[in-house]
Design a protein around this motif. Structure first.
Motif, mmCIF file in Angstrom:
data_model
loop_
_atom_site.group_PDB
_atom_site.id
_atom_site.type_symbol
_atom_site.label_atom_id
_atom_site.label_comp_id
_atom_site.label_asym_id
_atom_site.label_seq_id
_atom_site.Cartn_x
_atom_site.Cartn_y
_atom_site.Cartn_z
ATOM 1 N N ARG A 74 0.834 -1.214 0.000
ATOM 2 C CA ARG A 74 0.000 0.000 0.000
ATOM 3 C C ARG A 74 0.863 1.257 0.000
ATOM 4 O O ARG A 74 0.518 2.250 -0.635
ATOM 5 N N ILE A 118 2.027 1.672 -3.530
ATOM 6 C CA ILE A 118 0.887 2.101 -4.353
ATOM 7 C C ILE A 118 0.595 3.574 -4.116
ATOM 8 O O ILE A 118 0.372 4.341 -5.072
ATOM 9 N N ASP A 119 0.618 4.008 -2.863
ATOM 10 C CA ASP A 119 0.380 5.419 -2.548
ATOM 11 C C ASP A 119 1.453 6.315 -3.162
ATOM 12 O O ASP A 119 1.151 7.412 -3.652
ATOM 13 N N CYS A 160 3.057 5.759 -5.900
ATOM 14 C CA CYS A 160 2.754 5.831 -7.334
ATOM 15 C C CYS A 160 1.569 6.757 -7.588
ATOM 16 O O CYS A 160 1.597 7.565 -8.524
ATOM 17 N N ARG A 161 0.551 6.657 -6.781
ATOM 18 C CA ARG A 161 -0.618 7.540 -6.934
ATOM 19 C C ARG A 161 -0.210 9.000 -6.785
ATOM 20 O O ARG A 161 -0.711 9.861 -7.501
ATOM 21 N N ASP A 162 0.702 9.275 -5.833
ATOM 22 C CA ASP A 162 1.189 10.653 -5.643
ATOM 23 C C ASP A 162 1.889 11.174 -6.896
ATOM 24 O O ASP A 162 1.900 12.376 -7.152
ATOM 25 N N GLY A 178 0.894 10.270 -9.840
ATOM 26 C CA GLY A 178 -0.104 10.231 -10.897
ATOM 27 C C GLY A 178 -0.083 8.946 -11.697
ATOM 28 O O GLY A 178 -0.756 8.834 -12.718
ATOM 29 N N THR A 190 -0.867 4.953 -12.345
ATOM 30 C CA THR A 190 -1.942 4.048 -11.941
ATOM 31 C C THR A 190 -1.724 2.613 -12.395
ATOM 32 O O THR A 190 -2.645 1.802 -12.321
ATOM 33 N N CYS A 226 4.690 0.948 -12.180
ATOM 34 C CA CYS A 226 5.204 1.958 -11.244
ATOM 35 C C CYS A 226 5.541 1.315 -9.897
ATOM 36 O O CYS A 226 6.580 1.601 -9.310
#
Length: 109
Positions: free
Chosen positions: A18, A21-22, A24-26, A28, A30, A34
């Motif tokens: 997690r 994943i966070d 990577c989300r930061d 941008g 998806t 990543c």
């Protein structure tokens, strides 16, 4: 107690994923590539100026000034060759520090 340890291991791995994943989300991003890149970067060779995380096996042939060794309760070895391998990898880890080896014990409760 063994099943609780396995359950905690799974929870720890999910929590770790997690975090990646966070990250990577930061950025941008998806897609899974990543996440893979973030993990590979964390364990990459030749990185300087950051804390390097490594397994005992991956640390073979490498050295650092200061090494923190997260010691965990030894796993149960069923065969003599497994015990021998455990001793060998512990030797590798113990000899990676050029200046300082700091032992960090896992809370065994």
């Amino acid at each position: 107690q063994h099943s609780l340890k396995k359950e905690q291991d799974v929870i720890d791995r999910v929590d770790t994923l997690r975090i990646f994943i966070d990250r990577c989300r930061d950025k941008g991003a998806t897609d899974i590539s990543c996440v893979i890149e973030e993990i590979e970067t964390l364990f990459a060779d030749g990185v300087t100026g950051v804390t390097t995380l490594s397994t005992g096996h991956k640390s073979k042939g490498r050295e650092w000034g200061h090494v923190y060794w997260l010691q965990h309760q030894d796993r149960q070895c069923r065969h003599e060759w497994e015990r021998s391998q455990e001793v060998n990898i512990n030797y590798v880890i113990a000899t990676r520090a050029k200046e300082e080896l700091i032992l960090v014990r896992e809370d065994l409760q």
